[in-house]
Design an enzyme around this catalytic site. Structure first.
Site, PDB file in Angstrom:
ATOM      1  N   ASN A 128       0.991  -1.052  -0.028  1.00 41.02           N
ATOM      2  CA  ASN A 128      -0.065   0.164   0.079  1.00 41.02           C
ATOM      3  C   ASN A 128       0.874   1.232   0.069  1.00 41.02           C
ATOM      4  OD1 ASN A 128      -2.003   1.987   0.338  1.00 41.02           O
ATOM      5  ND2 ASN A 128      -2.964   0.662   1.867  1.00 41.02           N
ATOM      6  N   CYS A 129       1.192   1.847   1.193  1.00 43.16           N
ATOM      7  CA  CYS A 129       1.964   3.128   1.259  1.00 43.16           C
ATOM      8  C   CYS A 129       3.321   2.825   0.735  1.00 43.16           C
ATOM      9  CB  CYS A 129       1.766   3.601   2.710  1.00 43.16           C
ATOM     10  SG  CYS A 129       0.149   3.998   3.442  1.00 43.16           S
ATOM     11  N   ASP A 130       4.082   1.823   0.976  1.00 49.55           N
ATOM     12  CA  ASP A 130       5.357   1.419   0.624  1.00 49.55           C
ATOM     13  C   ASP A 130       5.096   1.479  -0.874  1.00 49.55           C
ATOM     14  OD1 ASP A 130       5.846   1.196   3.302  1.00 49.55           O
ATOM     15  OD2 ASP A 130       6.439  -0.985   2.980  1.00 49.55           O
TER      16      ASP A 130
END
Length: 219
Positions: A128-130
């Protein structure tokens, strides 16, 4: 024939981004499953300590959600940065509301002022954010590194299908290494930092060719 020596490649100018290492992922409703969260927390701490020892700036990232949100609600225990990262020296704390750390924040300007050319990503979640931050970095002309054992994923199931946390983490790691980032263990990264070297990178053509070589021979 020239007798001149080739100029060695300049060492990467790194910043370590520690993304969303918040209690929600450790003791809250979104507990990281693979790699096991306490294993990844140890590796994240190792990366922060190595970065500080090497003079690499550490950026802590905190996901913000409205106070009425069931997860990451501002001011809640789940929203707080985990003590293992909050207690360690860092150069900057960035709050975000979208997956990419670059979206709606001052990170890009700060990295430019620090003359950073390579971001090293640890923290949550791998898929997701990575991943969003790493893809965004590529589009902004930055190199990225992904510490595969200092990150983690959750299992998912929805109308599109289902996947275990291990499957999600593994597939995203493979895809990221094919184009978007140099994927490595934390120890390999620590060794590269000590040597002032880049991590080896993959590419789409080589990744596909290796996969084809591994296919069983069809009789």
């Amino acid at each position: 024939m020239s007798n001149s020596l080739s100029t060695p490649a300049a060492a990467p100018r790194r910043a370590l981004l520690v993304i969303d290492v918040q209690n929600e992922y450790v003791t809250g409703g979104l507990r990281i499953e693979y790699p096991p969260v306490h294993d990844s927390l140890e590796r994240i701490a190792q990366a922060i300590d190595a970065a500080n020892a090497a003079g690499i700036p550490v950026v802590l990232v905190q996901n913000d959600a409205p106070e009425t949100s069931p997860v990451f609600a501002r001011g809640s225990d789940g929203w707080k940065l985990h003590a293992s990262v909050a207690s360690r020296p860092h150069a900057l704390v960035i709050s975000k509301t979208l997956p990419s750390v670059f979206a709606g924040t001052a990170l890009a300007d700060w990295l430019s002022k620090q003359r950073i050319d390579t971001i090293t990503v640890a923290g949550y979640m791998s898929h997701n954010c990575d991943a969003s931050t790493i893809v965004d970095a590529l589009h902004r002309g930055l190199k990225a590194e992904f510490l595969s054992d200092a990150t983690g994923s959750l299992p998912y199931a929805n109308t599109a299908g289902s996947a275990s946390a291990e499957e999600i983490h593994r597939v995203f790691s493979v895809v990221l290494h094919s184009r978007f980032a140099a994927v490595a263990t934390t120890q390999a990264w620590v060794d590269a930092v000590a040597a002032g070297a880049e991590l080896p990178r993959g590419n789409i053509v080589a990744s596909n060719a290796e996969a084809l070589e591994r296919l069983p021979v069809m009789l």
